[in-house]
Motif scaffolding. Sequence first.
Motif: not given
Lengths: 136, 426
Positions: B28-29, B32-35, B37-38, B40-41, B337, B419
Amino acid sequence: MNAAANLPASFSDLEEFVAWALPSETLRRQKREASTMEDIRRFYDAMVARLPGVLEHFKTAEARAGGPDQVDDQTKLLFTLMLAFADASLSIEVHKSPAVPDGIPGDMWKPEHETAGWKQKPPVRLFPKNPKASHK
Amino acid sequence: MKPMKLSDLGNTRWTLDNGLSTDPVPVDTYNSPEFFERMREKVFRKTWLWTGKRVDEIPNPGDYFLEETEITATSVIIVRGLDGNIRGFHNTCMHRGTQLVFDSYGSVKGKFTCIYHGWAYGLNGKNVLVTEQEMFFNVDKMNKNLKPVAVDVWNGFIFFNLDPEPRDSLQEHIGPELLNRYDDFPFEDTTVFVSYRGDLDCSWPVLRDSQIDGYHLKFLHHRSAPNFMVSKEGTNRHAYDFKLMGKHSYGSFFGNREMMSADISQFMPVASAASRVGQTMASDTTGKRDPTEWPKGINTARTKDWFFDILYVYPNMHFIFLSSQTYVAHKMMPGKTFDKSIWTARYFAPLSHAKADTLAARWGQEYMKYSIRDLWREDGYTTFGAQRSIDSGVFTQMYLQDQEIMIRHADNVLRQAVDGRTGVGK
């Protein structure tokens, strides 16, 4: 390549392959990958037969000229032809195919040494290990 | 010490010994665009990243290279100062934001001058010139020095950290075990010989995983490295050892020396000739120098039947050690991306090898370059299909065998960083 340049006289039998002697790795690889196995095989067979003689010629030519950078234009062209041969040999000896089977397209895998930036790369100088030298 | 054999390993299972789960690893990692983003930060803005470069590439004051990072949209100048120290600055003129330099490598005489309005900065980032200064307002209150970026060096490799206040030093990030393990490898004699770059349509974890297993060599590289990993004594084994060292990991891999140094002059005369005049993938590295005398961290089995070691330095640096003095180092970076990534593969060898003073030796070097180039193309190819399988939703988990422990560990480390918890079952 300079159209006026020829191979050294003793290698005139290789003259028919001089179109392989393209000036960059990318151009030579593209030619290899756009060729048929039959064409690559003909080039390969002709070059393999002359390989010991070519390496011997390099030795003589650089001894006469005073170094590998000072050799005559004919020898330089022969060297470029040898680079094309090195690339083409991979098709015969390794891949059994003009391109790389199960490989990413050649044009997607870019040599950094052919970029404009690489040409401005400062000359390398090593920094011997020294615990006192800090790069902070 | 007696050379180790694969059969000495008995029933060793590194995954169990290290207390890792043996469950399938969810992917899943990987899409996932959400993963992303996280990640990146929490990772790419916060962690020490290898630039792909060594200190010898910018030896003199004013020598610089550009570090462009797609996932953070940053451009950083890394430059050697007048005092010899290497520093990093955002490549951004403080006037209107124009980039100060545009070339991937270069050299300036003492200062960077903006092409737009002529503002200039010293090699220490301090503004030294605001043109038409008297027409500006409150010049004293302007933040007109370049924005610094943390830069540090480990064994001559240049790292940067985009965090304005890095939470750990580079030494702490590398960790005592790695610092010690590689402190006698002659990195300082080496420089980059070969460098290729691919912008690939795959996620960064897919790319990362492509260079941290030895399992694929027998199969994917059966043409480029024929039978190099085929062993009579353990058909299920190809690895001597694995070590998990904090976020980093290490593996050492079998090579069939008999096959690697076999006389190939009859059916591969060109490869054979090239290996006589220069270093190639199949060069007889363990025959040239007794493995008992090798740097302590390399080929710890001390055997001639050795092919390579892998060292993964989290998050973006993958070493493949090919001998006691040559290695490949991969720089693996995410793209803009989640489904893009950038792979730079570099081959390093002692600078003395570069002083190839004969045409034959230079030809051998070029042969080596083309052969390793094509081998890397095989490595890259599998990433596209894997990404498509993941994006289709059909492929949801990987079954990893024991000798793919470095992938399992890397997945855990990434999930922990992003996470705060590791994957399923661990």
